[in-house]
Design an enzyme around this catalytic site. Structure first.
Site, PDB file in Angstrom:
ATOM      1  N   CYS A 163       0.977  -1.308  -0.214  1.00  0.00           N
ATOM      2  CA  CYS A 163       0.042  -0.081  -0.002  1.00  0.00           C
ATOM      3  C   CYS A 163       0.946   1.357   0.123  1.00  0.00           C
ATOM      4  O   CYS A 163       0.887   1.900   1.177  1.00  0.00           O
ATOM      5  CB  CYS A 163      -0.926   0.035   1.080  1.00  0.00           C
ATOM      6  SG  CYS A 163      -2.099   1.197   1.094  1.00  0.00           S
ATOM      7  N   CYS A 343      -5.466   2.070  -5.537  1.00  0.00           N
ATOM      8  CA  CYS A 343      -4.877   2.927  -4.256  1.00  0.00           C
ATOM      9  C   CYS A 343      -6.070   3.574  -3.907  1.00  0.00           C
ATOM     10  O   CYS A 343      -6.119   4.878  -4.282  1.00  0.00           O
ATOM     11  CB  CYS A 343      -3.726   3.390  -4.331  1.00  0.00           C
ATOM     12  SG  CYS A 343      -3.050   4.051  -2.748  1.00  0.00           S
TER      13      CYS A 343
END
Length: 400
Positions: A163, A343
């Site tokens: 991430c 994302c």
């Protein structure tokens, strides 16, 4: 002599990737599957950023691993310590050996807090935290609320991490909170990034640059945290371009640790020699090992030129299962992974933009009629409620 057990398919890792693949294999009528995973708790990690921002609780990110293992899958509650792909075996910490016909590697990565001098000793106290651990994320929120002035530093390490947007998302959530409390003008906020730009995809990078500027955040690209003085509350930041170091006093330091493949995989036969972090060598399209056709890898441990996210795993899992089943039949591998990743970039307590793109950094929108380059409330609702529901009830059951 250590005992040896055999299974048709062995999966190393019971996180997002491992359970998703196991569920899809069961739906594909593979009956002899073993999953190696020592942890008793399973976490939905994307919510940890919101825990750190005071918008979710740590408890709602965790569920018992035993409840998520698909029916019919043998759970081996032990830790893998090595793979011998020539002999098709996995060694376990408890001394047992597991043999396989086909192997899926999905052990995730490890957090290397010790790689930054002083970080491991400092994290969790005196304003130093990291949303990358479930025990620390709640402390991030405590530390954010304690700041009334001074300097807050948010850092991202060099190298591939899971991430990649998380290091800056918490900076936006903190700045949003301080603005709503009337404190932002008195707080110097610094975002330290090792990359040449704020984000890898240029369209979203332009938007995020504006968001950071709106909060008054100093964005330092091509820089990284190289030392932490926890007792003195000082951080040393290296400018990679000039080689100069600056020591900065802070009230809050949110530090994302460097990350790598688990130590037991580094330098092993499955590791990519081109990866300094020990990630595994696979064909980026088929996700098959470049050295052993009976081995596949996906998720954070795979050395793929895309961001390491749960959304990427959602697209990788069906490719692995389709190709693994084809390999079992001796057929060419038909499925291809295009590098899709996503994302969800939270920019405030009720706003999010959704960055979706492939290996070539081309946008791959899931909602083509919605402008997801603009921070939106409906996208925030997706992040906070929609994606967790899809994860628990769809993805981990092999349905999404």
């Amino acid at each position: 002599m250590a005992s040896v057990r055999h299974h048709q398919v062995v999966i190393v890792g019971g996180g997002t990737a491992g359970i998703s693949v196991a569920a899809r294999l069961r739906r594909g009528n593979v009956h002899d599957i073993a999953l190696i995973e020592p942890a008793e708790q399973h976490y939905y990690q994307p919510l940890w950023t919101l825990v750190g921002g005071g918008l979710a609780t740590a408890a709602e990110t965790a569920r018992p691993e035993r409840k998520l293992i698909p029916k019919g899958v043998t759970w081996i509650r032990d830790r893998a310590t090595g793979v011998d792909p020539d002999n098709r075996t996995v060694s376990l910490a408890g001394g047992e050996t597991v043999a396989y016909d086909q192997l899926v590697m999905a052990p995730g990565l490890q957090l290397d807090f010790d790689a930054v001098p002083g970080l491991a000793e400092s994290v969790g106290q005196r304003g130093v935290s990291s949303n990358y651990r479930p025990d620390l994320a709640p402390l991030t929120w405590d530390f954010i609320r304690a700041v009334r002035g001074g300097t807050a530093i948010f850092t991202m390490p060099a190298g591939p991490i899971k991430c990649g947007g998380a290091p800056q998302k918490i900076a936006y959530l903190a700045a949003d909170w301080w603005r709503r409390q009337g404190l932002l003008d008195g707080i110097r906020t610094i975002l330290v990034l090792p990359t040449p730009a704020i984000f890898s995809q240029p369209d979203w990078a332009k938007v995020l640059t504006g968001i950071a500027a709106n909060y008054g955040i100093e964005v330092r690209c091509d820089s990284q945290l190289v030392e932490v003085g926890g007792e003195s509350r000082r951080a040393v930041i290296l400018d990679n371009a000039s080689g100069t170091k600056e020591t900065i006093d802070y009230e809050l330091l949110h530090a994302v640790p460097p990350q790598s493949a688990p130590d037991w995989l580094k330098g092993g036969p499955l590791a990519d020699p081109a990866s300094p972090f020990g990630y595994l060598a696979v064909d980026q399209y088929t996700l098959q090992s470049t050295g052993w056709p009976d081995v596949f890898a996906l998720g954070d441990v795979a050395n793929l030129p895309t961001s390491k996210t749960g959304a990427a795993i959602r697209k990788q899992a069906p490719v692995v299962v389709t190709n693994l089943l084809a390999a079992r039949r001796g057929e060419p591998l038909p499925a291809r992974y295009d590098g899709y990743t996503s994302c969800p970039l939270v920019t405030a307590h009720n706003r999010m933009l959704l960055a979706e793109f492939d290996y070539e950094l081309k946008p791959k929108p899931s909602f083509p009629l919605i402008d997801t380059m603009k921070p939106r409330y409906d996208m925030w609702l997706l992040k906070r409620y929609g994606l967790p529901a899809m994860y628990w009830h769809g993805m981990l059951r092999g349905l999404a």
